[in-house]
Every structure is written in C-alpha cells, then in structure tokens.
Motif scaffolding. Structure first.
Motif, mmCIF file in Angstrom:
data_model
loop_
_atom_site.group_PDB
_atom_site.id
_atom_site.type_symbol
_atom_site.label_atom_id
_atom_site.label_comp_id
_atom_site.label_asym_id
_atom_site.label_seq_id
_atom_site.Cartn_x
_atom_site.Cartn_y
_atom_site.Cartn_z
ATOM 1 N N GLU A 251 0.749 -1.179 -0.140
ATOM 2 C CA GLU A 251 0.190 0.027 0.082
ATOM 3 C C GLU A 251 0.734 1.299 -0.059
ATOM 4 N N LEU A 252 1.846 1.296 0.581
ATOM 5 C CA LEU A 252 3.039 2.445 0.405
ATOM 6 C C LEU A 252 3.262 2.721 -0.663
ATOM 7 N N GLU A 253 3.451 1.685 -1.527
ATOM 8 C CA GLU A 253 3.917 2.201 -3.374
ATOM 9 C C GLU A 253 2.875 2.497 -3.804
ATOM 10 N N GLU A 254 1.730 2.048 -3.576
ATOM 11 C CA GLU A 254 0.320 2.230 -4.440
ATOM 12 C C GLU A 254 0.064 3.572 -4.074
ATOM 13 N N ALA A 255 0.228 3.837 -2.769
ATOM 14 C CA ALA A 255 -0.152 5.410 -2.700
ATOM 15 C C ALA A 255 0.894 6.322 -3.184
ATOM 16 N N ALA A 256 2.238 6.057 -3.103
ATOM 17 C CA ALA A 256 3.028 6.958 -3.953
ATOM 18 C C ALA A 256 2.783 6.936 -5.341
ATOM 19 N N ILE B 143 -0.162 6.304 -6.831
ATOM 20 C CA ILE B 143 -1.322 7.522 -7.097
ATOM 21 C C ILE B 143 -0.744 8.989 -7.111
ATOM 22 N N ASP B 144 0.085 9.312 -6.160
ATOM 23 C CA ASP B 144 0.542 10.630 -5.999
ATOM 24 C C ASP B 144 1.502 11.044 -7.190
ATOM 25 N N VAL C 153 9.634 5.566 -6.726
ATOM 26 C CA VAL C 153 9.222 4.516 -5.571
ATOM 27 C C VAL C 153 10.148 3.965 -4.774
#
Length: 277
Positions: free
Chosen positions: A169-174, A176-177, A184
């Motif tokens: 989820e940390l990578e997915e959030a990055a 998305i940003d 990443v």
C-alpha cells in the motif's frame, strides 16, 4: 540462599566467563601488536614475551616497503565501489523479484540461492583461464565487477526477505501521487532498507577489504596491489621479516578499526533493529 543472591552469583559467573573469553580472544591481537614492536631476533628467541625495547622502526620500514599509501587507496577504491555496486544492484534486483510476479522470477531467485553453495575455489581455475584469455585481468574496475557478481546473491537474498514484509500500500499510495517506479524505489523502498543495508555493508566491507584470494588472481601488477597483497613483500623464499610483517598487519587493520569506530552507532542500531524485526 535467596533468589537475589542466586541471581548475583549467576551474574558474577557470567561476567567472569565473559571476561576470560574476551581475554582469550584479544590475546592473539595483543601478541601481534607486541611482536610488531620487537626486532626479528627477539621475535624468534621469545615470541610470547614483551620486548626489551619498543621499536617503531618496523612500522616506518613496513610503511615504505609495502608502499602503504598505494595499497591503501587501491583497497579503498575497490571496497567503496564494490560495496556500493552490490548494495544498489542487489536492492533493485530483490525489489524486482519481490514485487513483479513473473514465473521466471522464482527461477532466478532459486538460482541465486543455489549459487551461494558453490565455493569460489571450485571456480577460480576456469575463472582465471577464461578472463585471462580475454585480457580482462589486472584491473581494479574488473575486480569490482567480479565482487559484484560474487556478492550479489547473498545481498539479494537478505534484501528480498525484508522487502516482502513492506506493505504494498505504501508503493500504491506513492504511485497514485504521481511517483514513477524508480522514484518509489529510491524514495520509499530504499530508505526502509537502511537496517539491511548497514548489515550488508559491514559484511562486504570486511570481506572485500581483507580478501586475498580474488585480488591475487586478478591484480597482477605491483601498482594495482591491495593492502593484503602488499603483505607478500615480507615473506621471501628463504627468509621472513616477522617484525615488519606484524607491523604491516597492524597498519592494514587500522582502517577497518577506524571504520568501525565511525560507524559504531549505526552498526549497533542496525543489529538491534534487525534482531527486533
């Protein structure tokens, strides 16, 4: 006997035993230091006793004879470049193997793990023959490339286990940003790998700085020699200057001790965090 008294006795026995083990561990290093300050005749006559006079001439002679500064810079360049390459490439490879679920990734990972079982001694004869025929020996940069190849497997294995514990989820959030996969990795993943990176750096610095076998096969010219190879100057066919050899050994390990003192807090922190995780 009370519980507190029993605990104190147990703690005292542990302290005594630890002190004895510490002294046994330090004794060989102490004798190397003592003999480095003695003349050759004194070493041969009584190698396990203190010398009559302190003689620093062994250090000045060893410094000059082994061409210490040339060997030091060769060792420094090879160690820094090799460790940096191992950390960057192994971290990127481990990230790729952990996050991209391709079928071939499992085969690559298993191949890396299996390659750690093969001893270098089984490869060194074809290694020298093949790369010697291609005129790829006697180069510090090729030696760094060889260290990358031999050190990649273990480092990738260590990084892989840590990366799989990082939430996706940390990578997915990055992403998305608006972050790219490269961003990443370098801004999210690599900083989280600090503990593992410190551990790998310690292991590889000690391995590469003190390595003798691989540089002896690759670095042929005297101007390319590392500090361990420079120790050869003190061992001839018919005679050996043990005093100068001991002094050269002390000079060789001083940079590693300085490295440990400078990185002591990071090393202890990395070991503690690694144990907790």
């Amino acid at each position: 006997m009370g519980v507190k008294a029993a605990k104190r006795i147990k703690a005292g026995l542990v302290l005594v035993l630890s002190t004895i083990l510490l002294l046994l561990y330090l004794y060989p290093f102490f004798m190397v230091l003592v003999n480095s300050l003695k003349k050759r005749a004194e070493i041969i006559k009584s190698p396990l006793t203190l010398g009559e006079n302190i003689n620093f001439k062994n250090y000045t002679d060893a410094f000059r004879t082994m061409n210490f500064m040339n060997g030091f810079f060769n060792s420094l360049i090879i160690t820094v470049v090799s460790v940096s390459l191992i950390i960057i490439f192994s971290a990127m490879l481990a990230y790729f193997l952990a996050r991209w679920n391709w079928k071939i990734n499992k085969l690559i990972f298993v191949t890396l793990v299996v390659s750690m079982i093969i001893p270098f001694q089984a490869l060194m004869i074809p290694f020298v023959k093949i790369y010697g025929s291609l005129n790829l020996l006697n180069s510090k940069w090729m030696l760094c490339f060889f260290y990358l190849g031999f050190g990649l497997s273990l480092a990738t294995f260590m990084y892989h286990g840590f990366i799989t514990s990082i939430p996706v989820e940390l990578e997915e959030a990055a992403i998305i940003d608006g972050a790219s996969p490269i961003q990443v990795f370098f801004k999210i993943i690599l900083p989280l790998l600090k503990t593992t990176t410190i551990t790998i750096a310690i292991l590889d610095v000690l391995w590469i700085w003190n390595d003798f076998l691989l540089p002896s096969l690759v670095l042929i010219g005297e101007d390319q020699r590392t500090l361990p190879l420079s120790m050869f100057y003190f061992f001839g066919k018919y005679t050996s200057d043990y005093g100068m050899a001991m002094a050269a050994l002390i000079l060789t390990i001083i940079p590693v001790i300085i490295f440990y003192l400078l990185m002591q807090k990071q090393i202890i922190k990395g070991v503690i965090e690694g144990a907790i995780k």
